[in-house]
Design an enzyme around this catalytic site. Sequence first.
Site, mmCIF file in Angstrom:
data_model
loop_
_atom_site.group_PDB
_atom_site.id
_atom_site.type_symbol
_atom_site.label_atom_id
_atom_site.label_comp_id
_atom_site.label_asym_id
_atom_site.label_seq_id
_atom_site.Cartn_x
_atom_site.Cartn_y
_atom_site.Cartn_z
ATOM 1 N N LYS A 22 0.827 -1.211 0.000
ATOM 2 C CA LYS A 22 0.000 0.000 0.000
ATOM 3 C C LYS A 22 0.860 1.259 0.000
ATOM 4 O O LYS A 22 0.622 2.190 -0.775
ATOM 5 C CB LYS A 22 -0.915 0.005 1.226
ATOM 6 C CG LYS A 22 -1.691 1.313 1.419
ATOM 7 C CD LYS A 22 -2.549 1.282 2.679
ATOM 8 C CE LYS A 22 -1.832 1.747 3.914
ATOM 9 N NZ LYS A 22 -1.906 3.199 4.122
ATOM 10 N N ASN A 23 1.865 1.299 0.871
ATOM 11 C CA ASN A 23 2.652 2.520 1.039
ATOM 12 C C ASN A 23 3.626 2.761 -0.107
ATOM 13 O O ASN A 23 4.255 3.815 -0.164
ATOM 14 C CB ASN A 23 3.399 2.480 2.378
ATOM 15 C CG ASN A 23 2.461 2.627 3.555
ATOM 16 O OD1 ASN A 23 1.350 3.138 3.420
ATOM 17 N ND2 ASN A 23 2.888 2.168 4.720
ATOM 18 N N CYS A 116 -5.299 8.255 9.706
ATOM 19 C CA CYS A 116 -5.435 7.639 11.027
ATOM 20 C C CYS A 116 -5.129 8.632 12.142
ATOM 21 O O CYS A 116 -4.246 9.476 12.009
ATOM 22 C CB CYS A 116 -4.473 6.453 11.162
ATOM 23 S SG CYS A 116 -5.069 4.951 10.389
ATOM 24 N N ARG A 121 1.222 14.407 12.349
ATOM 25 C CA ARG A 121 2.091 14.077 11.229
ATOM 26 C C ARG A 121 2.116 15.305 10.304
ATOM 27 O O ARG A 121 1.465 15.345 9.269
ATOM 28 C CB ARG A 121 1.576 12.833 10.499
ATOM 29 C CG ARG A 121 1.500 11.633 11.424
ATOM 30 C CD ARG A 121 1.400 10.331 10.679
ATOM 31 N NE ARG A 121 0.056 10.080 10.193
ATOM 32 C CZ ARG A 121 -0.320 8.946 9.617
ATOM 33 N NH1 ARG A 121 0.548 7.979 9.459
ATOM 34 N NH2 ARG A 121 -1.551 8.775 9.197
ATOM 35 N N PRO A 122 2.864 16.339 10.689
ATOM 36 C CA PRO A 122 2.779 17.608 9.988
ATOM 37 C C PRO A 122 3.379 17.548 8.587
ATOM 38 O O PRO A 122 4.245 16.720 8.296
ATOM 39 C CB PRO A 122 3.593 18.549 10.888
ATOM 40 C CG PRO A 122 4.553 17.650 11.598
ATOM 41 C CD PRO A 122 3.812 16.365 11.808
ATOM 42 N N ASP A 124 4.829 20.253 7.309
ATOM 43 C CA ASP A 124 5.689 21.432 7.208
ATOM 44 C C ASP A 124 7.003 21.138 6.489
ATOM 45 O O ASP A 124 7.567 22.018 5.835
ATOM 46 C CB ASP A 124 5.967 22.020 8.603
ATOM 47 C CG ASP A 124 6.609 21.020 9.554
ATOM 48 O OD1 ASP A 124 6.360 19.820 9.400
ATOM 49 O OD2 ASP A 124 7.365 21.458 10.440
ATOM 50 N N ASP A 304 4.822 0.581 12.035
ATOM 51 C CA ASP A 304 3.626 -0.079 11.513
ATOM 52 C C ASP A 304 3.514 -1.546 11.928
ATOM 53 O O ASP A 304 2.503 -2.192 11.643
ATOM 54 C CB ASP A 304 3.580 0.018 9.982
ATOM 55 C CG ASP A 304 3.049 1.357 9.504
ATOM 56 O OD1 ASP A 304 2.611 2.169 10.337
ATOM 57 O OD2 ASP A 304 3.060 1.598 8.269
ATOM 58 N N ARG A 396 -8.510 -0.434 4.866
ATOM 59 C CA ARG A 396 -7.648 0.571 4.252
ATOM 60 C C ARG A 396 -6.287 -0.007 3.888
ATOM 61 O O ARG A 396 -5.629 0.485 2.961
ATOM 62 C CB ARG A 396 -7.444 1.767 5.197
ATOM 63 C CG ARG A 396 -8.663 2.664 5.356
ATOM 64 C CD ARG A 396 -8.325 3.877 6.206
ATOM 65 N NE ARG A 396 -7.092 4.488 5.738
ATOM 66 C CZ ARG A 396 -6.078 4.870 6.526
ATOM 67 N NH1 ARG A 396 -6.159 4.694 7.827
ATOM 68 N NH2 ARG A 396 -4.999 5.409 6.012
#
Length: 416
Positions: A22-23, A116, A121-122, A124, A304, A396
């Site tokens: 998936k990732n 999630c 989990r910015p 920036d 994960d 998901r």
Amino acid sequence: MDKLLIRGGHRLAGEIEIAGAKNAALPILCAGLLSAETVKLSNVPRLQDVATMQKLLRQMGLAIEDKGNVLELCGRAVDKLEAPYELVKTMRASILVLGPLLARFGEAKVSLPGGCAIGSRPVDQHIKGLQAMGAEIQIEAGYIHAKAKRLKGARIVTDMITVTGTENLMMAAVLADGVTVLENAAREPEVTDLANLLVAMGAQIEGIGSDRVTVTGVPALHGATHRVIADRIETGTFLCAVAATGGDVILKGARADLLDAVLDKLRETGAVLTSGDDWIRIQMSGRPKSVSFRTTEYPGFPTDMQAQLMALNAIAEGSSRVSETIFENRFMHVQELNRLGASIEIDSHTAVIHGVGKLVGAPVMATDLRASASLVIAGLAAEGETLIDRIYHLDRGYDRMEVKLSAVGADIQRIR
């Protein structure tokens, strides 16, 4: 809303086919925006997040043709440079359209992402990197507005290791003017897989798989053919399920070389592991032994896989400590595991697990994607019935998990 009903205590034996990652698939789909030519992808997993990403890309004008196990992407007609909140709010990976749109079209409007609820989990670092490449960026009404006639190469040092940040900046850099150096780059296999596709499309990238990636921009990318790598987290999840229940299972299509840290810990539990180029076999007899670990960036132990190995520790012999260093809110599965009879205490970013002789089935609720998987593992090992609610989180990231587990002897069914 779908639920999973598990009757635990069954030994697992047989074969399970591992899906594409998936990732890796999500950023690779976004790379289709970078070219007007056709990109052919195989081994793309059938997941809710992948379907959401396809919907987002199609509404931008990316043509996606589904030919069974192959997707054909063509970016010739991309004309809408916006990722709306309605599609972005459920999936943080939607931010990955920002770099490709800005690089190829000079403009992008992307909603700040969701996903999630496992902590901050910015984005920036994405913004900082694109600004270093000459982009003008404003954040208004929950949207990132970015413009640049043509991005320019730059040396970018991120404050933290960020997988999506590395992927976004790498995709932006492939069409930039000049050389971009990404320092402190993420080394995850999914980042490497994206880089390999970009090279196949004509990008010039050096240092793939290292923490210093150098990208020399080219005027345009062409089409390519690529196979998505195996999902190392799905692989690790099924390995933990077998370790928790006992049995003998071969995972086909799995890559042992992507899972060194996880395999080392499973061997410590007493599992016997053998592997080849595209398979891993796990054999487990007797009660597992407790293992302590600390999550960290690749090639360390992946965040994960933290919840899944904690579920295994819950029934293991002895006590263990699990330290979470990536996300500050990733112990939400603990109270649900304790409902099943686990003995887990949390002290800041560390969980202390005292292994118990048995878990007992009960109704539990999934809170995020990997927490869902830990509850499945616990339910498979528990006595009696476990009913898991809110399994849309599971869908998901896992393709028909209950079907794959049923095929190797689990008593598990989806209740609609």
